[in-house]
Scaffold this motif. Sequence first.
Motif, PDB file in Angstrom:
ATOM      1  N   GLY A  17      23.385-110.284  42.667  1.00  0.00           N
ATOM      2  CA  GLY A  17      23.068-111.583  42.092  1.00  0.00           C
ATOM      3  C   GLY A  17      24.100-112.085  41.100  1.00  0.00           C
ATOM      4  O   GLY A  17      24.162-113.275  40.819  1.00  0.00           O
ATOM      5  N   GLU A  18      24.944-111.191  40.557  1.00  0.00           N
ATOM      6  CA  GLU A  18      25.904-111.614  39.539  1.00  0.00           C
ATOM      7  C   GLU A  18      27.335-111.209  39.846  1.00  0.00           C
ATOM      8  O   GLU A  18      28.223-111.406  39.034  1.00  0.00           O
ATOM      9  CB  GLU A  18      25.496-111.062  38.160  1.00  0.00           C
ATOM     10  N   GLY A  19      27.590-110.594  40.992  1.00  0.00           N
ATOM     11  CA  GLY A  19      28.970-110.334  41.381  1.00  0.00           C
ATOM     12  C   GLY A  19      29.470-108.966  40.973  1.00  0.00           C
ATOM     13  O   GLY A  19      28.699-108.041  40.704  1.00  0.00           O
ATOM     14  N   LEU A  20      30.793-108.842  40.931  1.00  0.00           N
ATOM     15  CA  LEU A  20      31.440-107.567  40.676  1.00  0.00           C
ATOM     16  C   LEU A  20      31.767-107.397  39.194  1.00  0.00           C
ATOM     17  O   LEU A  20      32.228-108.330  38.533  1.00  0.00           O
ATOM     18  CB  LEU A  20      32.745-107.468  41.481  1.00  0.00           C
ATOM     19  N   VAL A  21      31.544-106.181  38.692  1.00  0.00           N
ATOM     20  CA  VAL A  21      32.024-105.813  37.363  1.00  0.00           C
ATOM     21  C   VAL A  21      33.452-105.322  37.556  1.00  0.00           C
ATOM     22  O   VAL A  21      33.698-104.173  37.891  1.00  0.00           O
ATOM     23  CB  VAL A  21      31.136-104.725  36.727  1.00  0.00           C
ATOM     24  N   SER A  22      34.412-106.211  37.365  1.00  0.00           N
ATOM     25  CA  SER A  22      35.810-105.931  37.673  1.00  0.00           C
ATOM     26  C   SER A  22      36.682-106.278  36.481  1.00  0.00           C
ATOM     27  O   SER A  22      36.220-106.854  35.489  1.00  0.00           O
ATOM     28  CB  SER A  22      36.252-106.763  38.880  1.00  0.00           C
ATOM     29  N   LEU A  23      37.977-105.940  36.585  1.00  0.00           N
ATOM     30  CA  LEU A  23      38.922-106.319  35.539  1.00  0.00           C
ATOM     31  C   LEU A  23      39.008-107.840  35.430  1.00  0.00           C
ATOM     32  O   LEU A  23      39.079-108.395  34.328  1.00  0.00           O
ATOM     33  CB  LEU A  23      40.300-105.727  35.840  1.00  0.00           C
ATOM     34  N   ALA A  24      39.001-108.522  36.576  1.00  0.00           N
ATOM     35  CA  ALA A  24      39.052-109.982  36.552  1.00  0.00           C
ATOM     36  C   ALA A  24      37.833-110.545  35.817  1.00  0.00           C
ATOM     37  O   ALA A  24      37.955-111.457  34.985  1.00  0.00           O
ATOM     38  CB  ALA A  24      39.109-110.518  37.981  1.00  0.00           C
ATOM     39  N   ARG A  25      36.667-110.006  36.108  1.00  0.00           N
ATOM     40  CA  ARG A  25      35.440-110.466  35.435  1.00  0.00           C
ATOM     41  C   ARG A  25      35.532-110.191  33.928  1.00  0.00           C
ATOM     42  O   ARG A  25      35.074-110.997  33.106  1.00  0.00           O
ATOM     43  CB  ARG A  25      34.242-109.746  36.040  1.00  0.00           C
TER      44      ARG A  25
END
Length: 391
Positions: free
Chosen positions: A303-311
């Motif tokens: 529901g909220e996407g990826l926990v990534s460096l970009a995020r």
Amino acid sequence: FALGEQTSYLWAVTHTSLEAYRLPPRARIEELTRRVIAQLQAPRSPPAPTTTTTPPNIDEPSNDDAELSRMLLAPLGKRLGQFPRLLIAADGALRSLPFAALPTPTANEKADYLVAHHEIVHTPSASVLLLQRRAMANRVPAPKVLAIFADPVFRADDPRVRGTTATARAATAQSRSAQPPSLEASANVANSFSRLRFSRREAQQLAAMVDEDQRLLALSFDASRKTVTSPEMTQYRNVHFATHSVLDGARPELSGVVLSLVDADGQPQEGFLRLHDIYNLHLNANLVVLSACQTALGQEIRGEGLVSLARGFIHAGASRVVASLWQVPDRASAALMVHFYRGMLQEGLSAAAALRSAQIALIEEGRFADPYSWAAFVLQGDWRRANPPRK
């Protein structure tokens, strides 16, 4: 997109309309998507010349990408061509798919990529985009143009270290042993990180586009964690990293950007800018560019996407981030970035338009026409230009 066990959905939202389309189940879409991603990540080379009169046995190129494009986008019909920009809120395996490299649903030629017809922007979720715009509505623009971090020093036996000797090599071993084991394992390196020589040339070419008093060029030992986390970083509208990154999908807190791991004397220093460090940064940047491998990937939160460096950089204050979905060759990455910044800084293009222009330039130049070389870089965040470039 929303992928479901029995039925998936595509919602097409414009200023004046909202339409919903049924798509195949999650399993079918994700299986085909993973095949397409694997094919994009494998560089294609022309067949070796043969001296026999028998035609070489060459496998037919896969049509998986065309099938996936029709599956996901054909329901839109002619409406797809009416919009020069596509904002994509993906789901599941689609989050790792560079839509720019898909052929158009009606393509007659293999190389009729979606990027030839559209600017393509990704958002972690619609709610993230809304929160971004609310948070940055009254933000004062940063006064300076560009901060660049490139070609860090990873090893004590690097020639740039003063008095590189056996003692320095021993310090390198000590530095490696001091790294968190899980972080080193996730980077899959046994002998530390290799130097990215083309990143220096890339950084110098980008810096040449900006007046000296409007830039920060941090190379070698200056490309440090201390500099990135300093209050000075709020002064720059664009921040560029050309270095290695670490991705740990199982434990995203161990992911990070790798900066100089030793000082000028070869002594170990903290050089990992981990995900929690990034979330704690206070940036005033219109754009952060992560010219490093797999910086767009991470752990998915439904529901909220990826926990990534970009995020993480978006959370830290970046309006938009250019990040990568796989490891891109050093030369190809440098070539794309020069085109990208030239489009923004010299031609006045928005980040979305500049990335599209750079990717088309690599396709047309031929040397890096394979999507493996250009499609990994994606733009995430708000596509709107907050502050037009000063002429």
